[in-house]
Design a protein around this motif. Structure first.
Motif, PDB file in Angstrom:
ATOM      1  N   VAL A   1       0.846  -1.187   0.000  1.00 21.77           N
ATOM      2  CA  VAL A   1       0.000   0.000   0.000  1.00 21.77           C
ATOM      3  C   VAL A   1       0.881   1.237   0.000  1.00 21.77           C
ATOM      4  N   ASN A   2       0.341   2.326  -0.521  1.00 19.06           N
ATOM      5  CA  ASN A   2       0.998   3.631  -0.464  1.00 19.06           C
ATOM      6  C   ASN A   2       0.315   4.467   0.606  1.00 19.06           C
ATOM      7  N   LEU A   3       1.105   4.996   1.510  1.00 18.71           N
ATOM      8  CA  LEU A   3       0.585   5.756   2.647  1.00 18.71           C
ATOM      9  C   LEU A   3       1.169   7.163   2.617  1.00 18.71           C
ATOM     10  N   GLU A   4       0.300   8.161   2.558  1.00 20.89           N
ATOM     11  CA  GLU A   4       0.733   9.552   2.551  1.00 20.89           C
ATOM     12  C   GLU A   4       0.085  10.286   3.723  1.00 20.89           C
ATOM     13  N   PRO A   5       0.899  10.796   4.653  1.00 24.00           N
ATOM     14  CA  PRO A   5       0.351  11.519   5.809  1.00 24.00           C
ATOM     15  C   PRO A   5      -0.559  12.666   5.370  1.00 24.00           C
ATOM     16  N   GLN A   6      -1.676  12.790   6.048  1.00 20.59           N
ATOM     17  CA  GLN A   6      -2.674  13.826   5.803  1.00 20.59           C
ATOM     18  C   GLN A   6      -3.476  13.630   4.508  1.00 20.59           C
ATOM     19  N   LYS A   7      -3.088  12.667   3.703  1.00 17.44           N
ATOM     20  CA  LYS A   7      -3.798  12.441   2.442  1.00 17.44           C
ATOM     21  C   LYS A   7      -4.541  11.115   2.418  1.00 17.44           C
ATOM     22  N   GLY A   8      -3.967  10.097   3.032  1.00 19.69           N
ATOM     23  CA  GLY A   8      -4.644   8.813   3.064  1.00 19.69           C
ATOM     24  C   GLY A   8      -3.780   7.657   2.592  1.00 19.69           C
ATOM     25  N   CYS A   9      -4.452   6.573   2.272  1.00 15.25           N
ATOM     26  CA  CYS A   9      -3.763   5.324   1.943  1.00 15.25           C
ATOM     27  C   CYS A   9      -4.448   4.671   0.750  1.00 15.25           C
ATOM     28  N   TRP A  10      -3.640   4.110  -0.136  1.00 21.84           N
ATOM     29  CA  TRP A  10      -4.155   3.458  -1.332  1.00 21.84           C
ATOM     30  C   TRP A  10      -3.463   2.116  -1.532  1.00 21.84           C
ATOM     31  N   VAL A  11      -4.167   1.190  -2.154  1.00 19.84           N
ATOM     32  CA  VAL A  11      -3.505  -0.033  -2.622  1.00 19.84           C
ATOM     33  C   VAL A  11      -2.452   0.387  -3.645  1.00 19.84           C
ATOM     34  N   ALA A  12      -1.271  -0.166  -3.550  1.00 17.55           N
ATOM     35  CA  ALA A  12      -0.203   0.194  -4.492  1.00 17.55           C
ATOM     36  C   ALA A  12      -0.649  -0.109  -5.918  1.00 17.55           C
ATOM     37  N   PRO A  13      -0.426   0.804  -6.829  1.00 21.07           N
ATOM     38  CA  PRO A  13      -0.805   0.559  -8.223  1.00 21.07           C
ATOM     39  C   PRO A  13       0.135  -0.441  -8.874  1.00 21.07           C
ATOM     40  N   VAL A  14      -0.225  -0.911 -10.061  1.00 20.66           N
ATOM     41  CA  VAL A  14       0.671  -1.745 -10.852  1.00 20.66           C
ATOM     42  C   VAL A  14       1.079  -0.946 -12.087  1.00 20.66           C
ATOM     43  N   SER A  15       2.283  -1.174 -12.535  1.00 19.16           N
ATOM     44  CA  SER A  15       2.758  -0.481 -13.736  1.00 19.16           C
ATOM     45  C   SER A  15       3.827  -1.334 -14.402  1.00 19.16           C
ATOM     46  N   ILE A  16       3.955  -1.171 -15.692  1.00 20.08           N
ATOM     47  CA  ILE A  16       4.976  -1.915 -16.436  1.00 20.08           C
ATOM     48  C   ILE A  16       6.372  -1.450 -16.019  1.00 20.08           C
ATOM     49  N   SER A  17       6.522  -0.169 -15.729  1.00 22.39           N
ATOM     50  CA  SER A  17       7.844   0.328 -15.317  1.00 22.39           C
ATOM     51  C   SER A  17       8.293  -0.302 -14.002  1.00 22.39           C
ATOM     52  N   GLU A  18       7.362  -0.413 -13.028  1.00 23.79           N
ATOM     53  CA  GLU A  18       7.729  -1.046 -11.761  1.00 23.79           C
ATOM     54  C   GLU A  18       7.952  -2.540 -11.955  1.00 23.79           C
ATOM     55  N   LEU A  19       7.093  -3.177 -12.748  1.00 20.66           N
ATOM     56  CA  LEU A  19       7.264  -4.598 -13.039  1.00 20.66           C
ATOM     57  C   LEU A  19       8.645  -4.862 -13.627  1.00 20.66           C
ATOM     58  N   THR A  20       9.045  -4.061 -14.583  1.00 14.02           N
ATOM     59  CA  THR A  20      10.349  -4.230 -15.230  1.00 14.02           C
ATOM     60  C   THR A  20      11.481  -4.037 -14.232  1.00 14.02           C
ATOM     61  N   ASP A  21      11.361  -3.006 -13.403  1.00 18.88           N
ATOM     62  CA  ASP A  21      12.384  -2.733 -12.399  1.00 18.88           C
ATOM     63  C   ASP A  21      12.504  -3.896 -11.417  1.00 18.88           C
TER      64      ASP A  21
END
Length: 219
Positions: free
Chosen positions: A58-78
């Motif tokens: 998950v991605n957590l940003e103070p004062q903004k909230g929390c989201w399930v981490a997205p998927v992307s080809i760039s992250e997959l490749t990395d």
């Protein structure tokens, strides 16, 4: 503060819902909604989300909230580029220094993997993914570099989210080639470090390409 046991339990439930596609990539995680879903208080929910942010589920940003981490080809490749690099080193090291106990673990993990029924009617993707995960882990656990093994563990758990995403979004089990796993296992037990590393690298790259096709199709 909630008990560690309850926090861990909630963390595992959210983690599994992310893997199974109940909670979708990029979806905002609202504490009030999660309280209702898991029938627990706000404190263990918040603590579980912090835990999951450490593993990048998950991605957590103070004062903004929390989201399930997205998927992307760039992250997959990395992720897969990093995984292929570290596994090349670790599998050679494991073959060089691994003992009989490690060899038995490799053989046992492959045997469990091979026992999965691959027919469409009886196939269990979750069981397959967990046994495949354990096979990958077993191949490298004979290595002695603890820092690299920790790096591998972090990478393989992040990659696991992508593998499950592909399954949820239509990956067909006809993509599985059990012979590929058997060849890797036999090369490892034969102490052929060069060929084992090459075949394992090709296996990881093929898996990455399958997942990439799913992401592209879903875009």
């Amino acid at each position: 503060m909630s008990s560690p046991t309850l926090t861990d339990k909630v963390s595992k439930m959210i983690h599994q819902d992310i893997l199974n596609g109940v909670l979708l990539p990029g979806q905002k995680l609202v504490v009030a909604d999660l309280k209702q879903r898991y029938a627990v208080g706000a404190s263990p929910i918040r603590e579980a989300l912090v835990q999951l942010s450490w593993t990048k589920y998950v991605n957590l940003e103070p004062q903004k909230g929390c989201w399930v981490a997205p998927v992307s080809i760039s992250e997959l490749t990395d992720l897969y580029d990093s995984l292929r690099f570290v596994t090349s080193v670790l599998i050679k090291q494991a073959i060089e220094v691994g003992d009989e106990s490690w060899e038995l673990d490799v053989l046992t993990s492959f045997h469990k993997l091979s026992r999965i029924k691959l027919s469409k009617d009886d196939f269990d993707w979750t069981e397959w993914e967990e046994r495949q995960h354990q096979f990958h882990v077993a191949l490298l656990e004979g290595a002695v570099s603890k820092n690299m093994l920790n790096f591998f563990s972090d990478l393989i758990n992040q990659v696991k989210r992508y593998r499950y995403y592909a399954v949820v979004n239509g990956l067909d089990n006809s993509a599985i080639n059990l012979d590929e796993y058997e060849i890797i296992m036999k090369l490892v037990l034969a102490k052929d470090a060069g060929q084992a590393a090459e075949k394992f690298d090709a296996h990881l790259n093929r898996t990455k390409e399958q997942i990439q096709q799913i992401i592209e199709a879903a875009a």
